[in-house]
Design an enzyme around this catalytic site. Structure first.
Site: not given
Ligand code: GLA
Length: 392
Positions: A150, A205
């Site tokens: 990430d 997301d």
């Molecule tokens: C980000 C990613 C998500 C998830 C969260 C976890 O927002 O894009 O897919 O992995 O972090 O904290």
């Protein structure tokens, strides 16, 4: 681009090998399939949840349908030990990650973990910045097969450098590990990440809704589709656009919306990572996730991602060529009334007058051609998905 261009592209692509650089390591030759803990459990993940998910992947028939990776997202991380080795959160994962990986492997599945390029993960757990080599080695020792990486807390960092560093560290372990880049499309990873990772998140997301948006950037499935609409040419075996984990099975999407979501993710060759609580899923959710005819489109060996062929406002036609010369077609209705959505056989790159058979991939039945049109009556926020095959 002229109006015939999409049809020409379909015809050409159907006869050619998949575009883009082939994967050099033979991993992720088709879009990865599996389960990820985040969408259902967020930080409430623990080893019982993951074991139950692995059990359910097998018991539901998902493993046999191709769902392979069981991935623990953020919040498994504890502290680093005296030698800088990352330890799991002992309350949530008292048996440790090696034991969990062994459990998952014993089911005939593969095991994935999450980390981030910053000092902290998105949920403020330790990240891998400055610890790339030791983390990659630790994960390889545990038996990790898939790493999602990430991009929170990375102010001032260059994604090419940071992802390149972890990519090399993973390779240096000698263990085949799928590397999932998750920087949300900000640096246009489709232009640089093939060969660094096997997939890259192309968007923000996902949220379990058709077209909602949140203040922090979470977004519905139609917005994700629109963000990824122009990216199909960057995808291919070993390097995929990732439209984020599935929201199939979550309140917020109707049955038709879930079908549309799954069909489009398969057509665009996004990974199919279930994000629901598999141990508690309804038969309706299982039927969506286990639609083998749609999964066959996702996993088609030609590896050409689909794109939008026609846009009539509320009605859209999306298509991709498949290895056997047929075309997969999604007829999408974004409107609020049932409508006929259609294209001509020639729009799909077939010669004018070519005879075809249509198979409805949700009804699991052949359907007739309507006056020479590939057509479906599509309910609001729903799709008809077809496989169109030439016959003599
Ligand atoms: C980000 C990613 C998500 C998830 C969260 C976890 O927002 O894009 O897919 O992995 O972090 O904290």
């Amino acid at each position: 681009m002229g109006p015939l261009a999409p049809a020409i592209r379909l015809a050409l692509l159907a006869g050619l090998a998949a575009p883009g650089a082939p994967s050099s390591d033979g991993l992720a030759l088709t879009p990865p399939m599996g389960w990820n803990s985040w969408n259902a459990f967020h930080c409430e993940v623990n080893e019982s949840v993951v074991r139950a998910a692995a059990d359910a992947v097998v018991a539901s028939g998902m493993r046999d349908a191709g769902y392979h990776y069981v991935v623990v997202d953020d919040c498994w991380q504890g502290e680093r030990d005296g030698e800088g080795r990352l330890q799991p959160d002992r309350e949530r994962f008292p048996s440790g990650m090696k034991a969990l990986a062994d459990f998952v492997h014993a089911k005939g599945l593969s095991f994935g973990l999450y980390s981030g390029a910053g000092e902290l993960s998105c949920a403020s757990r330790p990240g891998s910045r400055g610890h790339e080599a030791v983390d990659a080695r630790t994960w390889a020792e545990w038996g990790v097969d898939y790493v999602k990486y990430d991009w929170c807390h990375t102010e001032g960092m260059d994604p090419r450098d940071a992802y390149g560093r972890m990519s090399q560290a993973l390779r240096a372990t000698g263990r085949p590990i799928v590397f999932s880049i998750c920087e949300w499309g900000a640096s246009r990873p489709w232009t640089w990440a093939a060969g660094v990772g096997h997939l890259w998140r192309a968007t923000r997301d996902i949220q379990p809704c058709w077209d909602c948006g949140t203040e922090w950037g979470g977004t519905g499935i139609m917005h994700i589709l629109d963000s990824a609409a122009e990216l199909h040419a960057f995808a291919g075996p070993g390097h995929w656009n990732d439209l984020d984990m599935l929201e199939v099975g979550h309140a917020g999407l109707s049955a038709g919306e879930s079908r549309a979501h799954f069909s489009l993710w398969a057509l665009l060759a996004s990974p199919l990572m279930a994000g629901n609580d598999l141990a508690a899923m309804t038969p309706a959710t299982r039927d969506v996730l286990l639609n083998r005819e749609v999964i066959a489109v996702s996993q088609d060996p030609l590896g050409v991602a689909g794109w939008k062929l026609l846009d009539g406002g509320h009605d859209e036609v999306w298509a991709r060529p498949l290895a056997d010369g047929s075309r997969a077609v999604v007829l999408l209705n974004r409107g609020t009334d049932t409508m006929a959505v259609r294209c001509r056989v020639e729009d799909l790159g077939f010669a004018p007058g070519q005879k075809v058979v249509l198979r409805d991939l949700w009804k699991h039945a052949e359907v007739p051609l309507e006056f020479g049109f590939v057509e479906g009556k599509v309910k609001p926020h729903d799709v008809v998905m077809l496989r169109v095959t030439a016959v003599d």
